[in-house]
Design an enzyme around this catalytic site. Structure first.
Site, PDB file in Angstrom:
ATOM      1  N   PHE A  24       5.528   0.633  11.108  1.00 22.62           N
ATOM      2  CA  PHE A  24       5.227  -0.386  10.093  1.00 22.62           C
ATOM      3  C   PHE A  24       4.527   0.376   8.966  1.00 22.62           C
ATOM      4  CE2 PHE A  24       3.061  -4.801   9.458  1.00 22.62           C
ATOM      5  CZ  PHE A  24       4.034  -5.135   8.534  1.00 22.62           C
ATOM      6  N   HIS A  25       5.322   0.876   8.039  1.00 26.29           N
ATOM      7  CA  HIS A  25       4.782   1.804   7.046  1.00 26.29           C
ATOM      8  C   HIS A  25       4.568   1.135   5.686  1.00 26.29           C
ATOM      9  CE1 HIS A  25       8.593   2.440   4.885  1.00 26.29           C
ATOM     10  NE2 HIS A  25       9.134   2.186   6.047  1.00 26.29           N
ATOM     11  N   LEU A  26       4.184   1.948   4.728  1.00 20.37           N
ATOM     12  CA  LEU A  26       3.702   1.421   3.452  1.00 20.37           C
ATOM     13  C   LEU A  26       4.573   0.357   2.771  1.00 20.37           C
ATOM     14  CD1 LEU A  26       1.583   1.467   1.284  1.00 20.37           C
ATOM     15  CD2 LEU A  26       2.593   3.526   0.338  1.00 20.37           C
ATOM     16  N   VAL A  29       4.760  -2.885   4.748  1.00 19.24           N
ATOM     17  CA  VAL A  29       3.392  -3.421   4.816  1.00 19.24           C
ATOM     18  C   VAL A  29       3.037  -4.082   3.479  1.00 19.24           C
ATOM     19  CG1 VAL A  29       0.955  -2.716   4.852  1.00 19.24           C
ATOM     20  CG2 VAL A  29       2.463  -1.974   6.675  1.00 19.24           C
TER      21      VAL A  29
END
Ligand code: PEP
Ligand code: MG
Length: 602
Positions: A24-26, A29
């Site tokens: 669940f990356h930038l 997110v």
């Protein structure tokens, strides 16, 4: 009073599993926190005994959620239930959309000169002088305060956020960071702290985004770091580039880019792929500077000392690629006829006014699927806004098929509340929305009718599984027209063929529909009982089962049929689709020229 207090403080929770290999990356997110912030309630995420505010990018990122991690999402307050449903649906969509680029397949190549291997970021061939990345710092006179500079940077990022999610992510990140900063010094310290926390995690590549936003604020304060690009053709060598520097490259004579420290899924790599510049990840320390080198990122190599034959070979590849693209691009407005002279119509799948215009310029002959759910993603549109959008889209082509709202399953609209379901793909989806949200569909149909204004258009209902469903939906539409006193004799009504039951009901459907459009994306998921977003289970999209289903439809249907699922743009399927008798393929705008060219060789 106590009752209201309890009501407003009631909390709702759900477990969410990260299914994307990227974690669940930038970027996801940032999309998530943007939606989370829009509700009047607290939103928290908990993982491994740590609970954080899930409306802020940096705190949510600090959970370092990786693939297969399950975290608890809790909402509490006025909008709690609505927020939980919307965030859960968005999360599932984000996981599905977040496809990791695995190693890009290399083609074979034989060069005489010494070569250096690398990982492909973006395919292409470049022959030019190797130039190392250099910058100079320029101090401009500038009276902006720290707060003004933040504001200006946020505005710039907001403007660019339509181009790529990366800029939205940077904007969210900056908004979260500056809450704790009063000066550029504070921001610098925080950026160093936060990016060092990422080192050694799967999110390490994102530390470049922290550097990038810091640099953008400094530039806004007048401390510009200018990248020095030569006036001649060059291949740029750098350890890494900031995402914001990729935009600058388009104004230079760059032919290729070789980076030492990025990864193929970094934001820099994503932007390089989007810009189409030949690029590779390789050890730049081994490359001779200011000499002519050859970059073949089809084969994933840099030729350090290219022979004249090597150069000739590379030029031939360059020419061929350019010619193939130029050839299909130049013929994109021509019709696509097979070698035997059969004309196949190539239409576009679009989602909004802008993509309809792109499709026109890409050579589409009509719109085979207007996915209306993408028109108004964030807030419920007014009748006027809908009418305006449909009017503009209807002006682009003569032949247009509009699909009524297809939400549910993997598609969510934050303002449209569908109660939590155990299996949303088998729940309130597509045409079934007539049961739960007739007022939304009434307004949508009203807007389409006004915009059509006597023009011959097609309206298509998604997820139809029974004849009665279609009949009810069409009667509903006729009643809307009658209520609004609009003549709709110009409008045809048809269905998406995407639920397997339809395969057994074609004779009965022939009696009532005006057309069919085959949605292989959903048809495949329901035929194999494999959710289309499932991270582990995949169906062979060229399975004979799918072609057999298509054959059933084509053989039995007595009304026009088109195909709008992804299969229509798959060059390995096009010949089979045409041989089955399909004559209209609706594909994404990017694939139009290539699809037409492929048809010409069938
Ligand atoms: C399909 O299901 O094939 C289709 C085209 O519709 P969507 O992908 O929008 O569900
Ligand atoms: Mg579908």
């Amino acid at each position: 009073m106590q009752f209201f207090k309890n009501l407003f403080s009631k909390s709702f929770s759900t477990q969410l599993m990260v299914t994307s290999s990227n974690g669940f990356h930038l970027r996801p997110v940032a999309r998530f926190t943007t939606l989370a912030k829009s509700f009047s309630c607290d939103v928290t995420a908990s993982f491994n005994d740590k609970s954080v505010d899930a409306t802020k990018v940096n705190t949510l990122l600090s959970l370092s959620l990786e693939k297969q991690n399950t975290f608890t999402l809790t909402t509490q307050g006025k909008d709690a239930q609505k927020a939980l449903t919307a965030l859960q649906t968005l999360f599932e969509t984000l996981m599905q959309d977040d496809v990791e680029v695995t190693a890009i397949q290399k083609e074979n190549a034989n060069y005489a000169g010494e070569t250096l291997e690398g990982d492909i970021i973006s395919k292409g061939v470049a022959i030019a002088t190797a130039t190392v990345y250099e910058t100079e710092t320029i101090q401009h006179d500038n009276s902006l305060t720290f707060k003004d500079a933040i504001e200006k940077t946020l505005q710039n990022l907001e403007k660019k956020s339509d181009e790529s999610d990366i800029y939205l992510a940077q904007k969210e990140l900056l908004s979260a960071l500056v809450e704790k900063c009063d000066s550029i010094k504070d921001l610098e310290t925080l950026v160093t702290e936060e990016s060092s926390k990422l080192q050694g995690t799967k999110l390490a590549a994102k530390s470049v985004d922290y550097q990038d936003i810091l640099q953008q604020v400094k530039t806004a304060l007048g401390m510009e770091i200018k990248v020095l690009f030569p006036q001649h053709d060059f291949i740029l060598l750098a350890n890494d580039l900031l995402p914001s520097e990729i935009a600058l490259l388009s104004e230079t004579k760059v032919q290729g880019v070789i980076l030492k420290q990025t990864s193929i899924n970094s934001h820099t790599a994503i932007l390089l792929r989007a810009s189409g510049i030949a690029s590779l990840i390789a050890n730049i320390d081994k490359i001779p500077l200011d000499k002519e080198i050859l970059l073949d990122s089809f084969a994933g190599v840099v030729v350090l000392t290219p022979s004249s034959e090597d150069i000739q070979k590379a030029k031939t590849i360059q020419e061929k690629t350019k010619k193939q693209k130029a050839h299909s691009d130049a013929k994109r407005f021509e019709s696509a006829n097979t070698a035997q002279g059969k004309q196949i119509k190539v239409f576009a799948n679009v989602g909004d006014v802008a993509s309809a215009k792109v499709a026109k310029d890409a050579g589409a002959e009509g719109i085979g699927l207007l996915r209306s759910e993408f028109l108004f993603k964030s807030k419920k549109p007014t009748l006027e806004a809908q009418t305006k959008a449909y009017t503009e889209i209807f002006e682009t082509f003569e032949d247009i098929t509009v699909r009524t709202l297809d939400v549910g399953g993997d598609k969510a609209l934050p303002y449209l509340h569908i109660p939590l379901e155990n299996n949303p793909f088998l729940g309130i989806r597509g045409v079934r929305l007539f049961r739960t949200h007739p007022e939304i569909l009434e307004e949508q149909l009203h807007a389409i009718f006004i915009a059509a204004e006597g023009k011959k258009i097609k309206i298509m209902f998604p997820m139809v599984s029974m004849v009665e469903e279609f009949n009810k939906a069409k009667t509903f539409a006729q009643n809307v027209a009658q209520k609004q006193n609009i003549d709709i004799s110009n409008i045809d009504f048809g269905i998406m063929v995407e639920v397997p039951s339809v395969l057994f009901l074609i004779e009965a459907f022939n009696e009532v529909v005006d057309f069919y459009s085959i949605g292989t994306n959903d048809l495949t998921q329901y035929l194999f009982a494999v959710e289309r977003t499932h991270p582990l289970l995949k169906v062979d999209e060229l399975s004979p089962v799918i072609f057999s289903a298509l054959e059933t439809i084509v053989n039995q249907a007595t009304k026009p049929i088109s195909i709008c699922g992804e299969l229509a743009a798959n060059t390995a399927a096009i010949e089979k689709l045409i041989n089955l008798g399909l004559t209209t393929l609706s594909v994404n705008p990017k694939s139009i020229a290539q699809t037409k060219e492929h048809i010409r060789h069938v």
